[in-house]
Write an enzyme that holds these catalytic residues in place. Structure first.
Site, PDB file in Angstrom:
ATOM      1  N   SER A  43     -38.089 -20.849  43.447  1.00 11.88           N
ATOM      2  CA  SER A  43     -39.229 -20.098  42.910  1.00 11.88           C
ATOM      3  C   SER A  43     -39.538 -20.422  41.455  1.00 11.88           C
ATOM      4  CB  SER A  43     -38.978 -18.589  43.056  1.00 11.88           C
ATOM      5  OG  SER A  43     -37.772 -18.217  42.414  1.00 11.88           O
ATOM      6  N   HIS A 275     -39.388 -14.260  36.249  1.00  9.41           N
ATOM      7  CA  HIS A 275     -39.790 -15.630  36.563  1.00  9.41           C
ATOM      8  C   HIS A 275     -40.773 -16.146  35.510  1.00  9.41           C
ATOM      9  CE1 HIS A 275     -37.975 -14.877  40.457  1.00  9.41           C
ATOM     10  NE2 HIS A 275     -38.165 -16.141  40.774  1.00  9.41           N
TER      11      HIS A 275
END
Length: 337
Positions: A43, A275
């Protein structure tokens, strides 16, 4: 909105975004050209919720603004394949990956003997290390806010169990690189490290809800993970791109416009929690291109300002997209179940 109309809207957005990405990619890479580029990874590569999302990437949550797209634009590659997938670990190079919207094929299926550039961003999900840190550390903060309860939790009989798992991950990454070489013997193989989540000094509990002492623990875990990636690159003759050092000052605690990493709160128009935001993807792309073209691995204030402006523009575009709104509504509904 009818399904076929939604697809048409998405297709238009993706074409527009692809042109935007090409226009704002790092400077053209001179004579360092690659024709067939394959991007592999998890990811941190696929970039979930970084606008504009590729709504056709099943459950892999790829973005049309992730660093592989920017690298491909910078080099003007003839054929580009991005098979990065959120949640992937090294086993998904050879094995299919189950996602919430279907099954992704093994990432190695994208490699061919003609592939001449491969980027690989992998390792954080192996043995559940990344998930363990972001799930357990905030949960333990209340028990000892000034201490390091997470580090204590993962230390058993004097052994840091997460670092022990990372040592095993290094072996796995080495094996992955060897597999790439077998399938694409002419490829330049680039192992991309992970940028800083936590600062080396200081805290920001409203953004990273870790106990004070566990900021250092998170920092050390990331150092160990990046060392594993770097060591695997050295052992196999691959190229390592250090994003940890150059991302100093761009961790999740940094001010808006400087931070590369989203904090604890998911932002469906910016990035998944913990993230990289668009700024982080652009930074990693720039560092990758600079590594491959022999330029200094630095991030200028001018570059950072341009990435921040582009990130805001992409977020505004995503906010007005009916297709993206519909997709995000489905995500919210799923999260509430």
């Amino acid at each position: 909105m009818k399904f076929h109309r939604a697809i048409a809207t998405v297709t238009g957005l993706l074409m527009t975004t692809a042109l935007t990405v090409a226009a704002t990619a790092p400077a053209q890479a001179g004579q360092h050209r690659f024709r067939e580029y394959v991007a592999l990874g998890d990811s941190y590569t696929s970039a979930p919720f970084v606008p504009i999302p590729d709504l056709l990437s099943l459950g892999c949550a790829r973005s049309f603004s992730n660093y592989p797209k920017l690298v491909a634009a910078a080099f003007g590659v003839h054929r580009f394949t991005d098979v990065s997938c959120g949640g992937a670990d090294t086993t998904n190079m050879l094995n299919p990956q189950s996602t919430i919207l279907g099954t992704a094929r093994p990432q190695f299926d994208a490699l061919t003997p003609r592939t001449d550039l491969v980027t690989l961003g992998i390792g954080g999900n192996d043995f559940g290390v990344f998930g363990a840190v972001i799930d357990k550390c905030p949960e333990l903060r209340a028990s000892d806010p000034a201490g390091a309860p997470c580090r204590a939790h993962f230390t058993v009989d004097g052994v840091d169990t997460l670092k022990a798992k990372i040592a095993q991950t290094q072996t796995r990454i080495t094996t992955v690189v060897q597999g790439i070489k077998q399938r694409s013997p002419k490829a330049t193989i680039v192992l991309v490290g992970y940028p800083k989540i936590a600062p080396e000094h200081g805290t920001c509990p409203d953004i990273l809800p870790f106990a004070d002492g566990d900021y250092g623990y998170l920092y050390a875990i990331e150092q160990a993970l990046n060392a594993a990636v770097a060591n695997a690159a050295a052992a196999t003759g691959a190229t390592y791109v250090d994003t940890f050092g150059p991302s100093t000052g761009h961790d999740a605690c940094a001010p808006d416009g400087q931070a590369w990493i989203q904090g604890k709160d998911l932002n469906l128009l910016r990035a998944a929690n913990y993230h990289p935001r668009y700024e982080g993807q652009a930074g990693v792309a720039s560092l990758t291109v600079k590594k491959l073209t022999g330029k200094p691995a630095t991030v200028s204030a001018t570059e950072q300002a341009a990435w921040a402006a582009k990130g805001r523009e992409l977020t505004r575009s995503a906010a007005t997209s009916p297709a993206v709104k519909a997709a995000n509504d489905r995500v919210r509904t799923s999260a509430q179940r």
